[in-house]
Design a protein around this motif. Structure first.
Motif, mmCIF file in Angstrom:
data_model
loop_
_atom_site.group_PDB
_atom_site.id
_atom_site.type_symbol
_atom_site.label_atom_id
_atom_site.label_comp_id
_atom_site.label_asym_id
_atom_site.label_seq_id
_atom_site.Cartn_x
_atom_site.Cartn_y
_atom_site.Cartn_z
ATOM 1 N N SER A 44 44.112 49.884 38.350
ATOM 2 C CA SER A 44 44.372 49.213 39.624
ATOM 3 C C SER A 44 43.951 50.034 40.842
ATOM 4 O O SER A 44 43.731 49.477 41.909
ATOM 5 C CB SER A 44 45.858 48.863 39.737
ATOM 6 O OG SER A 44 46.638 50.042 39.740
ATOM 7 N N ILE A 48 39.291 45.996 42.018
ATOM 8 C CA ILE A 48 39.244 45.179 43.220
ATOM 9 C C ILE A 48 40.632 45.019 43.844
ATOM 10 O O ILE A 48 40.770 45.048 45.063
ATOM 11 C CB ILE A 48 38.582 43.798 42.945
ATOM 12 C CG1 ILE A 48 38.303 43.056 44.258
ATOM 13 C CG2 ILE A 48 39.429 42.952 42.028
ATOM 14 C CD1 ILE A 48 37.243 43.669 45.098
ATOM 15 N N ASN A 49 41.681 44.885 43.021
ATOM 16 C CA ASN A 49 43.029 44.743 43.582
ATOM 17 C C ASN A 49 43.450 45.981 44.352
ATOM 18 O O ASN A 49 44.031 45.892 45.434
ATOM 19 C CB ASN A 49 44.050 44.435 42.483
ATOM 20 C CG ASN A 49 43.879 43.052 41.921
ATOM 21 O OD1 ASN A 49 43.315 42.176 42.562
ATOM 22 N ND2 ASN A 49 44.362 42.854 40.711
ATOM 23 N N GLY A 50 43.182 47.152 43.796
ATOM 24 C CA GLY A 50 43.513 48.396 44.483
ATOM 25 C C GLY A 50 42.717 48.560 45.758
ATOM 26 O O GLY A 50 43.248 48.998 46.783
ATOM 27 N N ILE A 52 41.466 46.156 47.631
ATOM 28 C CA ILE A 52 41.988 45.207 48.615
ATOM 29 C C ILE A 52 43.278 45.749 49.228
ATOM 30 O O ILE A 52 43.481 45.692 50.447
ATOM 31 C CB ILE A 52 42.214 43.823 47.982
ATOM 32 C CG1 ILE A 52 40.863 43.168 47.669
ATOM 33 C CG2 ILE A 52 43.061 42.926 48.882
ATOM 34 C CD1 ILE A 52 40.965 41.920 46.818
ATOM 35 N N ARG A 53 44.152 46.303 48.408
ATOM 36 C CA ARG A 53 45.411 46.859 48.907
ATOM 37 C C ARG A 53 45.153 48.011 49.868
ATOM 38 O O ARG A 53 45.750 48.097 50.936
ATOM 39 C CB ARG A 53 46.279 47.329 47.736
ATOM 40 C CG ARG A 53 47.663 47.807 48.160
ATOM 41 C CD ARG A 53 48.490 48.359 47.006
ATOM 42 N NE ARG A 53 48.029 49.699 46.673
ATOM 43 C CZ ARG A 53 47.516 50.066 45.515
ATOM 44 N NH1 ARG A 53 47.404 49.205 44.530
ATOM 45 N NH2 ARG A 53 47.121 51.301 45.300
ATOM 46 N N ASP A 146 50.014 50.300 34.387
ATOM 47 C CA ASP A 146 48.857 49.618 33.788
ATOM 48 C C ASP A 146 47.972 50.518 33.020
ATOM 49 O O ASP A 146 47.691 51.572 33.081
ATOM 50 C CB ASP A 146 48.058 48.873 34.863
ATOM 51 C CG ASP A 146 47.635 49.734 36.036
ATOM 52 O OD1 ASP A 146 48.128 50.876 36.153
ATOM 53 O OD2 ASP A 146 46.840 49.263 36.836
#
Length: 146
Positions: A44, A48-50, A52-53, A146
């Motif tokens: 993460s 991409i999720n990380g 974006i965060r 994760d």
């Protein structure tokens, strides 16, 4: 208008709270990359999720600084003076929304850094387990394993 924008951008570049968030984001990304190399898979922090965060944190600080300039809310009462002494700073007379959330973002990134260090095999697993146990008692917003 141009000089006001330039002045704002220069102020943001020198803002120690934005710098602290950026430093925490970079260090968390480095630890996430090391973990990904060890596990031979994305996680993460570098997916991409990380991303974006992390971009969201930086953009939030910039937007909140703009909002602070317009609204001028002072949140200094939410943080005890002892906290400032513990981190080696004089308590500011004004703590805007940008600074308040920057402190929260840095705290979140520190938790993520410790998680990545533990999962990468660095000798912080005991510390990570203690912090995770304390935080899980008070929140459900922990980074997943994760």
């Amino acid at each position: 208008m141009k000089s006001e924008l330039m002045e704002f951008l220069l102020e943001m570049a020198e803002n120690q709270f934005l710098r602290a968030v950026a430093l925490a984001v970079v260090f968390d990304t480095i630890m996430g990359v090391l973990r990904a190399v060890k596990e031979r898979k994305f996680n993460s922090c570098i997916g991409i999720n990380g991303a974006i965060r992390k971009v969201g944190m930086i953009l939030s600080i910039i937007f909140l600084r703009l909002a602070d300039a317009v609204i001028g809310i002072n949140l200094i009462g939410f943080l005890p003076k002892e906290m400032w002494a513990a981190i080696g700073m004089d308590a500011p007379l004004h703590l805007g929304m940008a600074e308040f959330f920057a402190i929260l973002f840095v705290a979140y990134e520190i938790v993520s850094i410790l998680k990545n260090m533990a999962l990468a095999g660095l000798p912080v697993k005991g510390l990570w387990q203690k912090i995770k146990a304390v935080l899980s008692k008070y929140t459900t917003e922990l980074p997943d394993d994760d």
